[in-house]
Design a protein around this motif. Sequence first.
Motif, PDB file in Angstrom:
ATOM      1  N   UNK A  95       0.815  -1.206   0.000  1.00 13.06           N
ATOM      2  CA  UNK A  95       0.000   0.000   0.000  1.00 13.06           C
ATOM      3  C   UNK A  95       0.848   1.255   0.000  1.00 13.06           C
ATOM      4  N   UNK A  96       0.212   2.392  -0.309  1.00 14.35           N
ATOM      5  CA  UNK A  96       0.881   3.695  -0.327  1.00 14.35           C
ATOM      6  C   UNK A  96       2.065   3.746  -1.290  1.00 14.35           C
ATOM      7  N   UNK A  97       2.002   2.936  -2.352  1.00 16.07           N
ATOM      8  CA  UNK A  97       3.066   2.917  -3.346  1.00 16.07           C
ATOM      9  C   UNK A  97       4.302   2.158  -2.919  1.00 16.07           C
ATOM     10  N   UNK A  98       4.224   1.434  -1.790  1.00 14.57           N
ATOM     11  CA  UNK A  98       5.397   0.763  -1.225  1.00 14.57           C
ATOM     12  C   UNK A  98       5.341  -0.744  -1.491  1.00 14.57           C
ATOM     13  N   UNK A  99       6.468  -1.288  -1.966  1.00 12.81           N
ATOM     14  CA  UNK A  99       6.643  -2.721  -2.167  1.00 12.81           C
ATOM     15  C   UNK A  99       7.759  -3.189  -1.247  1.00 12.81           C
ATOM     16  N   UNK A 100       7.563  -4.378  -0.630  1.00 12.72           N
ATOM     17  CA  UNK A 100       8.556  -4.871   0.311  1.00 12.72           C
ATOM     18  C   UNK A 100       8.816  -6.364   0.135  1.00 12.72           C
ATOM     19  N   UNK A 101      10.050  -6.761   0.493  1.00  8.22           N
ATOM     20  CA  UNK A 101      10.426  -8.172   0.575  1.00  8.22           C
ATOM     21  C   UNK A 101      11.247  -8.345   1.836  1.00  8.22           C
ATOM     22  N   UNK A 102      10.858  -9.277   2.697  1.00  8.73           N
ATOM     23  CA  UNK A 102      11.602  -9.565   3.934  1.00  8.73           C
ATOM     24  C   UNK A 102      12.407 -10.839   3.687  1.00  8.73           C
ATOM     25  N   UNK A 103      13.725 -10.733   3.845  1.00  9.16           N
ATOM     26  CA  UNK A 103      14.616 -11.824   3.433  1.00  9.16           C
ATOM     27  C   UNK A 103      15.682 -12.049   4.501  1.00  9.16           C
ATOM     28  N   UNK A 104      15.988 -13.310   4.792  1.00  9.02           N
ATOM     29  CA  UNK A 104      17.087 -13.671   5.688  1.00  9.02           C
ATOM     30  C   UNK A 104      18.394 -13.507   4.905  1.00  9.02           C
ATOM     31  N   UNK A 105      19.278 -12.619   5.380  1.00 10.13           N
ATOM     32  CA  UNK A 105      20.507 -12.309   4.659  1.00 10.13           C
ATOM     33  C   UNK A 105      21.738 -12.661   5.476  1.00 10.13           C
ATOM     34  N   UNK A 106      22.800 -13.060   4.780  1.00  8.84           N
ATOM     35  CA  UNK A 106      24.108 -13.222   5.403  1.00  8.84           C
ATOM     36  C   UNK A 106      24.797 -11.870   5.474  1.00  8.84           C
ATOM     37  N   UNK A 107      25.608 -11.661   6.496  1.00  7.53           N
ATOM     38  CA  UNK A 107      26.437 -10.468   6.538  1.00  7.53           C
ATOM     39  C   UNK A 107      27.350 -10.462   5.318  1.00  7.53           C
ATOM     40  N   UNK A 108      27.541  -9.290   4.733  1.00  2.01           N
ATOM     41  CA  UNK A 108      28.411  -9.200   3.574  1.00  2.01           C
ATOM     42  C   UNK A 108      28.152  -7.958   2.756  1.00  2.01           C
ATOM     43  N   UNK A 109      28.944  -7.797   1.695  1.00  3.04           N
ATOM     44  CA  UNK A 109      28.786  -6.693   0.750  1.00  3.04           C
ATOM     45  C   UNK A 109      28.165  -7.245  -0.520  1.00  3.04           C
ATOM     46  N   UNK A 110      27.164  -6.555  -1.040  1.00  3.85           N
ATOM     47  CA  UNK A 110      26.416  -7.056  -2.192  1.00  3.85           C
ATOM     48  C   UNK A 110      26.207  -5.956  -3.218  1.00  3.85           C
ATOM     49  N   UNK A 111      25.989  -6.378  -4.453  1.00  2.83           N
ATOM     50  CA  UNK A 111      25.601  -5.484  -5.537  1.00  2.83           C
ATOM     51  C   UNK A 111      24.327  -6.037  -6.147  1.00  2.83           C
ATOM     52  N   UNK A 112      23.387  -5.148  -6.445  1.00  7.20           N
ATOM     53  CA  UNK A 112      22.065  -5.627  -6.857  1.00  7.20           C
ATOM     54  C   UNK A 112      21.337  -4.554  -7.647  1.00  7.20           C
ATOM     55  N   UNK A 113      20.227  -4.997  -8.281  1.00  8.14           N
ATOM     56  CA  UNK A 113      19.223  -4.097  -8.811  1.00  8.14           C
ATOM     57  C   UNK A 113      17.866  -4.667  -8.427  1.00  8.14           C
ATOM     58  N   UNK A 114      16.828  -3.888  -8.663  1.00 10.54           N
ATOM     59  CA  UNK A 114      15.458  -4.281  -8.329  1.00 10.54           C
ATOM     60  C   UNK A 114      14.724  -4.356  -9.654  1.00 10.54           C
ATOM     61  N   UNK A 115      14.414  -5.591 -10.090  1.00 10.94           N
ATOM     62  CA  UNK A 115      14.031  -5.757 -11.487  1.00 10.94           C
ATOM     63  C   UNK A 115      12.963  -6.822 -11.686  1.00 10.94           C
ATOM     64  N   UNK A 116      12.224  -6.675 -12.798  1.00 14.18           N
ATOM     65  CA  UNK A 116      11.297  -7.708 -13.256  1.00 14.18           C
ATOM     66  C   UNK A 116      12.094  -8.867 -13.844  1.00 14.18           C
ATOM     67  N   UNK A 117      11.414  -9.997 -14.085  1.00 12.74           N
ATOM     68  CA  UNK A 117      12.124 -11.183 -14.567  1.00 12.74           C
ATOM     69  C   UNK A 117      12.783 -10.974 -15.922  1.00 12.74           C
ATOM     70  N   UNK A 118      12.184 -10.128 -16.755  1.00 12.27           N
ATOM     71  CA  UNK A 118      12.798  -9.864 -18.056  1.00 12.27           C
ATOM     72  C   UNK A 118      13.691  -8.618 -18.017  1.00 12.27           C
ATOM     73  N   UNK A 119      13.977  -8.130 -16.814  1.00 15.75           N
ATOM     74  CA  UNK A 119      14.841  -6.968 -16.575  1.00 15.75           C
ATOM     75  C   UNK A 119      14.249  -5.669 -17.119  1.00 15.75           C
TER      76      UNK A 119
END
Length: 678
Positions: free
Chosen positions: A592-616
């Motif tokens: 709601x309110x234009x907000x999308x969320x994902x709650x994920x169990x993460x390991x400590x570390x440095x990461x690089x990412x994007x937020x994308x659809x399956x076809x990018x």
Amino acid sequence: MTIAATLSTCSVAATASLPDSSAQQTQTVSSAYACQPDMMTRADNLRIYQIMVESFVDGDKAVGHGTGYGTSHHHGDLQGIINSLDYIQSLGMNAIWLTPVFESLPMEGQDHWADRLDATGYFASNYFAIDPRFGTLEQAKTLVDQAHAKGMYVFFDGVFGHHKGNVVPSPTGKLPVGESNPVSYPESLPFYQEVATYWIKTLKIDGWRLDQAYQVPPEAWREIRKSVDDASQSVTYQNHEGKQVHPLGYMVAEIWNNENYITQHGYGTNMQPALCSSFDFPVRYRLVETFAVNENGNGGKGGEWLNEGMALHRLYPEHAKPNLMLGNHDLVRFGDLLERGYLATPADEQYWARHKAALSFLAAYTGPITLYYGEEIGDEVADYAAKVYQDCAVQGLCDDHVARSSAKIDGLTVTLEQRQQDLKAYVSALMSVRAKHPALSQGKRTNLIATATAYIDHKQADNDKGVNEAVLYAVSTMDAASTVDLPVAGSGSEGVLTDLISGEQFQAKEGYYHIPLKGFEARFLLIEKPAASGVKLTTQAEMSLSGQGFMAQCDNPTVSDAGPMSETLYVVGDFTDSGWKHKDHRQYAYKGNGVYQAVIEEQAGAYRMQYAAKDWTPQFTADGLTLKAGEEGTLKRGGYGKDTAVTLPESGKYVWSLKFSVTGEPETVMVSKCPDAL
């Protein structure tokens, strides 16, 4: 300009335990095969010079591939390396790594692209023969013997996970098993054990660089490592001091990823060590992002960025020995990265100053280091700066080809210009200081200052006389001159600081050492009188990884309303559990309110990412390409190479949040740690 500096809280040795990893293992300690202590100690002192054989030096006009990737002459050979040994020795390097020199027979009817690939050596057909287009077995023996006589180790390049399908049997009739890329393990293990030990026994090489090491499972690496150790102990050679010694038995993995992935696919665990050393790609990227830009043009970082990366060594198991490099044959040369980022050209003083700063960081690094040929003279490919897309392979200008340029060896292939001579002399001075002061190569690292404009480490270890020695390494991370005010209290020093390169001395005044630094200047300051109390750090307020507001809440219910985005988005990055794949547990839900969320169990570390659809399409990233846990950032549209970098200092559940306008325009991004009780 004066920088008021506060001592930071980060105190990190080069190797530290991976939290909780050993407690989760079911294997017993008795089944483990440890890294050999003598090899590990000597490996700290490695100053490796990497040579791309086909593009290096043409020493024998009768041989040569005549084709290949990159802009070189493509006629490099073993004789060219033999002719260059005095030059390499003059740099203060004590080891050489050769890209593969094994016979690569053409497949029937193969095209010119396969011919070029053969020249690299990374798809060998006969692992037990020297490629005649590089030279002979006798020349290979001469090369190894002469290098040893000059005090240099020799490492071959081992491709133990793939081939192109035309491999000939080993002397005992073994072959790799399964598909050609990758091969099958453990079925292929006996063949590659024979490869690894054959060249140690035949030429007495000192170990291996391991290509695409993630293709081989850790348990197989453990067995290959044991075979290498056994073979190394079975033979000796006479070194430069006239002593009979065993080959070093050093192995270093190429695993081009983050700390967690390198641990999973290379190092193994505290209880079950696999490999003992791997190239430090994570810190390499931070290094170029501080003093130049990375291959995607991202840079502008400072001392805190370097320190954060070094601190992440704590994620490795205890036996891990990272090996830091500035570039290699698959990366864009540092000089070309400076031009790509519109930071400097060879005509600018800053071009050379930035080179010196980056190379000084290698010299101050705890653990082995590797220099790619040409870095010592600030080499670059003329007129190459922006990424070339069309026909880049034909021109030799693809990002993973462009560094394969012809070697410029002073007095052998060229006469260096004055600025090249100056940088070469500086590299020799750096390597000399590193060789004479084990606090740099072996010392425990304690960071004292890490700001946007400066970086200072305290390094401490016993020297060759058994005397505990301490050195401060300071480097400017900006182009303007400055003075760093280092508090005496907690610096580990009670007396004079002496610059090991310039000889300048600095006395404390009113409780501070005032250390002048030109733009991108580095200093190696010997502590003449170590403080009896050691290094004492001031305490800073603990940084919260949890943000505030709706986007930081981990228990927001999913709503049935249609949000502004018609496509399903995912957190996609170099996470150990997904590896740039769109995974269901990394899918965003509308709150709601234009907000999308994902709650994920993460390991400590440095990461690089994007937020994308399956076809990018679409894909999004953080403005500035950096995100801090617990802080909101601006969301913008992404694209190839526009990855968000984020460091998660602690393992746990995190909520990834994106906010869009009612028309679907990106607005805000956040990652926030969830309460431990969630």
